[in-house]
Each structure stands twice: as structure tokens, then as C-alpha cells.
Design a protein around this motif. Structure first.
Motif, PDB file in Angstrom:
ATOM      1  N   ILE A   1      18.820 -22.099   6.814  1.00  0.00           N
ATOM      2  CA  ILE A   1      19.052 -22.449   8.345  1.00  0.00           C
ATOM      3  C   ILE A   1      19.665 -21.381   9.052  1.00  0.00           C
ATOM      4  N   ALA A   2      20.548 -20.747   8.390  1.00  0.00           N
ATOM      5  CA  ALA A   2      21.260 -19.431   9.152  1.00  0.00           C
ATOM      6  C   ALA A   2      20.327 -18.172   9.206  1.00  0.00           C
ATOM      7  N   LEU A   3      19.398 -18.311   8.359  1.00  0.00           N
ATOM      8  CA  LEU A   3      18.246 -17.180   8.540  1.00  0.00           C
ATOM      9  C   LEU A   3      17.422 -17.458   9.745  1.00  0.00           C
ATOM     10  N   ALA A   4      17.147 -18.882   9.763  1.00  0.00           N
ATOM     11  CA  ALA A   4      16.324 -19.206  11.037  1.00  0.00           C
ATOM     12  C   ALA A   4      16.932 -19.184  12.157  1.00  0.00           C
ATOM     13  N   VAL A   5      18.345 -19.426  12.401  1.00  0.00           N
ATOM     14  CA  VAL A   5      18.903 -19.407  13.527  1.00  0.00           C
ATOM     15  C   VAL A   5      19.132 -17.860  14.121  1.00  0.00           C
ATOM     16  N   TYR A   6      19.292 -16.673  12.685  1.00  0.00           N
ATOM     17  CA  TYR A   6      19.397 -15.701  13.074  1.00  0.00           C
ATOM     18  C   TYR A   6      17.862 -15.154  14.069  1.00  0.00           C
ATOM     19  N   LYS A   7      16.937 -15.747  13.295  1.00  0.00           N
ATOM     20  CA  LYS A   7      15.430 -15.372  14.073  1.00  0.00           C
ATOM     21  C   LYS A   7      15.357 -15.922  15.450  1.00  0.00           C
ATOM     22  N   ILE A   8      16.071 -17.221  15.604  1.00  0.00           N
ATOM     23  CA  ILE A   8      16.007 -17.521  17.169  1.00  0.00           C
ATOM     24  C   ILE A   8      16.802 -16.828  17.867  1.00  0.00           C
ATOM     25  N   HIS A   9      17.837 -16.128  17.297  1.00  0.00           N
ATOM     26  CA  HIS A   9      18.750 -15.264  18.254  1.00  0.00           C
ATOM     27  C   HIS A   9      18.131 -14.012  18.548  1.00  0.00           C
ATOM     28  N   THR A  10      17.298 -13.434  17.472  1.00  0.00           N
ATOM     29  CA  THR A  10      16.683 -12.213  17.736  1.00  0.00           C
ATOM     30  C   THR A  10      15.229 -12.387  18.583  1.00  0.00           C
ATOM     31  N   MET A  11      14.759 -13.352  18.827  1.00  0.00           N
ATOM     32  CA  MET A  11      13.447 -14.000  19.336  1.00  0.00           C
ATOM     33  C   MET A  11      14.265 -13.904  21.205  1.00  0.00           C
ATOM     34  N   GLY A  12      15.425 -14.181  21.271  1.00  0.00           N
ATOM     35  CA  GLY A  12      16.004 -14.609  22.381  1.00  0.00           C
ATOM     36  C   GLY A  12      15.896 -15.896  23.097  1.00  0.00           C
ATOM     37  N   LEU A  13      15.758 -16.811  22.043  1.00  0.00           N
ATOM     38  CA  LEU A  13      15.672 -18.182  22.276  1.00  0.00           C
ATOM     39  C   LEU A  13      16.785 -18.851  22.401  1.00  0.00           C
ATOM     40  N   LEU A  14      18.093 -18.555  21.560  1.00  0.00           N
ATOM     41  CA  LEU A  14      19.247 -18.940  21.405  1.00  0.00           C
ATOM     42  C   LEU A  14      20.143 -18.593  22.509  1.00  0.00           C
ATOM     43  N   PRO A  15      20.515 -19.471  23.372  1.00  0.00           N
ATOM     44  CA  PRO A  15      21.314 -19.520  24.534  1.00  0.00           C
ATOM     45  C   PRO A  15      22.885 -18.957  24.243  1.00  0.00           C
ATOM     46  N   THR A  16      22.997 -17.911  24.465  1.00  0.00           N
ATOM     47  CA  THR A  16      24.398 -17.302  23.921  1.00  0.00           C
ATOM     48  C   THR A  16      25.214 -16.754  25.361  1.00  0.00           C
ATOM     49  N   HIS A  17      24.595 -16.734  26.510  1.00  0.00           N
ATOM     50  CA  HIS A  17      25.266 -16.237  27.701  1.00  0.00           C
ATOM     51  C   HIS A  17      25.357 -17.295  28.630  1.00  0.00           C
ATOM     52  N   ALA A  18      26.237 -17.275  29.607  1.00  0.00           N
ATOM     53  CA  ALA A  18      26.607 -18.186  30.385  1.00  0.00           C
ATOM     54  C   ALA A  18      25.331 -18.355  31.404  1.00  0.00           C
ATOM     55  N   SER A  19      24.694 -17.441  31.595  1.00  0.00           N
ATOM     56  CA  SER A  19      23.522 -17.281  32.581  1.00  0.00           C
ATOM     57  C   SER A  19      22.280 -18.314  31.849  1.00  0.00           C
TER      58      SER A  19
ATOM     59  N   TYR B   1       9.817 -11.770   9.250  1.00  0.00           N
ATOM     60  CA  TYR B   1       9.850 -10.244   9.716  1.00  0.00           C
ATOM     61  C   TYR B   1       8.260 -10.139  10.111  1.00  0.00           C
ATOM     62  N   MET B   2       7.379 -10.655   9.319  1.00  0.00           N
ATOM     63  CA  MET B   2       5.862 -10.663   9.436  1.00  0.00           C
ATOM     64  C   MET B   2       5.574 -11.374  10.713  1.00  0.00           C
ATOM     65  N   ALA B   3       6.267 -12.313  11.236  1.00  0.00           N
ATOM     66  CA  ALA B   3       5.895 -13.095  12.295  1.00  0.00           C
ATOM     67  C   ALA B   3       6.300 -12.353  13.414  1.00  0.00           C
ATOM     68  N   GLY B   4       7.070 -11.593  13.489  1.00  0.00           N
ATOM     69  CA  GLY B   4       7.580 -10.835  14.711  1.00  0.00           C
ATOM     70  C   GLY B   4       8.424 -11.120  15.776  1.00  0.00           C
ATOM     71  N   ASN B   5       8.820 -10.576  16.792  1.00  0.00           N
ATOM     72  CA  ASN B   5       9.960 -11.197  17.620  1.00  0.00           C
ATOM     73  C   ASN B   5       9.191 -11.652  18.992  1.00  0.00           C
ATOM     74  N   THR B   6       8.054 -11.702  19.055  1.00  0.00           N
ATOM     75  CA  THR B   6       7.526 -11.974  20.354  1.00  0.00           C
ATOM     76  C   THR B   6       7.646 -13.482  20.431  1.00  0.00           C
ATOM     77  N   ILE B   7       7.533 -14.164  21.630  1.00  0.00           N
ATOM     78  CA  ILE B   7       7.644 -15.732  21.885  1.00  0.00           C
ATOM     79  C   ILE B   7       6.175 -15.823  22.243  1.00  0.00           C
ATOM     80  N   SER B   8       5.486 -16.464  20.943  1.00  0.00           N
ATOM     81  CA  SER B   8       4.211 -17.050  21.149  1.00  0.00           C
ATOM     82  C   SER B   8       4.100 -18.366  20.097  1.00  0.00           C
TER      83      SER B   8
END
Length: 177
Positions: A137-155, A79-86
């Protein structure tokens, strides 16, 4: 006869013994019983094995619950790390994924000293250890998803597919009256 001369410390026989010079046992100090040490050792012999087994079981549970106890702290850190990609949040997420995977690869090695000392199988402990690491690991995958780094769309996979468009935009402002 002087009372102070009745007790002496005899250091010549290898151990500190109290030497008495020809007087009755009624002059022993309060609480002194000659066979107390031997009786105490015999009495604690059976209890020592139970204490050892209890400590080994407690140590096994502490090891098994370690990843589960670390989840709230990991949630706070994410939570403290934030959702920005840095670099800082990406490094934190990478460590959040790497440490549980490394622990999952060495479950048997982590519990091996306890199994040899305990003499029993620690299947339940290992399962809880695995579940705790899978939760991390599930918490980390959720964090990757909220950061937008998890490829979830066909695009995300195909170049010719347009990215998904938002169907709804919400704009809010706080109005203080």
C-alpha cells in the motif's frame, strides 16, 4: 528341482505374496527381509508427525512472506507503467491498492486453515503478512504521489488558493564531444 519353480506369485489370497515351496530361506533374493515393511512403518510413525508439522510451518511462512516477496515485482511494474496519467497506470495503481486492502480484510480467513491444522496461533506470521501488505500500500501511495494524483497542497483542496509555484527549474542537455 528347477530353480525357476521355487518362486511363485500367489494372487489368490487378496494380496500379491510370494509363495515358496518347501525350501530353506537361503534362497531368498538379495536384500529380501520378511519383516522389513512392518519395521519401516513403525520407524516412520514418529517421523511422519514431525514432517507434517514442518510442512505446515513452511506453508505458514510461505503464506506470510508472499506479500513481501511480491514487492520487488510490484516495484518493477510500477516503474514500467510510467508517471503519465493515463488509463493503464491508473488501473495498475488501483489494483496495487485494492489487492493489499482486500488481503488485509481477510487475514484471519487466509490463515484459518493453517491454524486449525497446526493447532497453534500464528501471530508472527500474521504480523509479517500485514507488514508486507502495508508495504504494498505504501508503494502504491508513493506511485500516486509521483503521478501527481495525491492532494498534498492547499490548492488541491481549496479553489481560491493559487497552486504552488516552483522555486527552481533545472534544464539539462547532454553534450557529447
Amino acid at each position: 528341482m528347477n530353480v525357476m519353480n521355487k518362486w511363485k506369485l500367489d494372487l489368490t489370497s487378496g494380496g500379491a505374496k510370494i509363495a515358496t515351496r518347501g525350501f530353506d530361506q537361503s534362497m531368498n533374493p538379495p536384500g529380501y527381509t520378511p519383516n522389513f515393511v512392518a519395521a519401516q512403518q513403525v520407524e516412520q510413525g514418529g517421523r511422519n508427525d514431525q514432517q507434517q508439522q514442518h510442512l505446515l510451518n513452511k506453508r505458514a511462512w510461505d503464506m506470510a512472506l508472499g506479500p513481501v516477496k511480491a514487492l520487488p515485482m510490484n516495484m518493477l511494474m510500477m516503474y514500467m507503467a510510467g508517471n503519465t496519467i493515463s488509463i493503464f497506470p491508473i488501473m495498475m495503481v488501483a489494483m496495487m491498492v485494492w489487492r493489499p486492502i482486500k488481503a488485509l480484510m481477510s487475514v484471519n480467513a487466509a490463515f484459518k486453515p493453517l491454524e486449525t491444522e497446526n493447532g497453534t496461533s500464528l501471530i508472527v506470521h500474521k504480523l509479517i503478512f500485514l507488514l508486507g501488505n502495508m508495504g504494498a500500500i505504501a508503494l502504491a501511495v508513493y506511485k500516486i504521489h509521483t503521478m501527481g494524483l495525491l492532494p498534498t497542497h492547499a490548492s488541491d483542496w481549496l479553489d481560491f488558493v493559487p497552486p504552488a509555484e516552483r522555486l527552481q527549474y533545472i534544464l539539462s542537455s547532454d553534450v557529447y564531444i
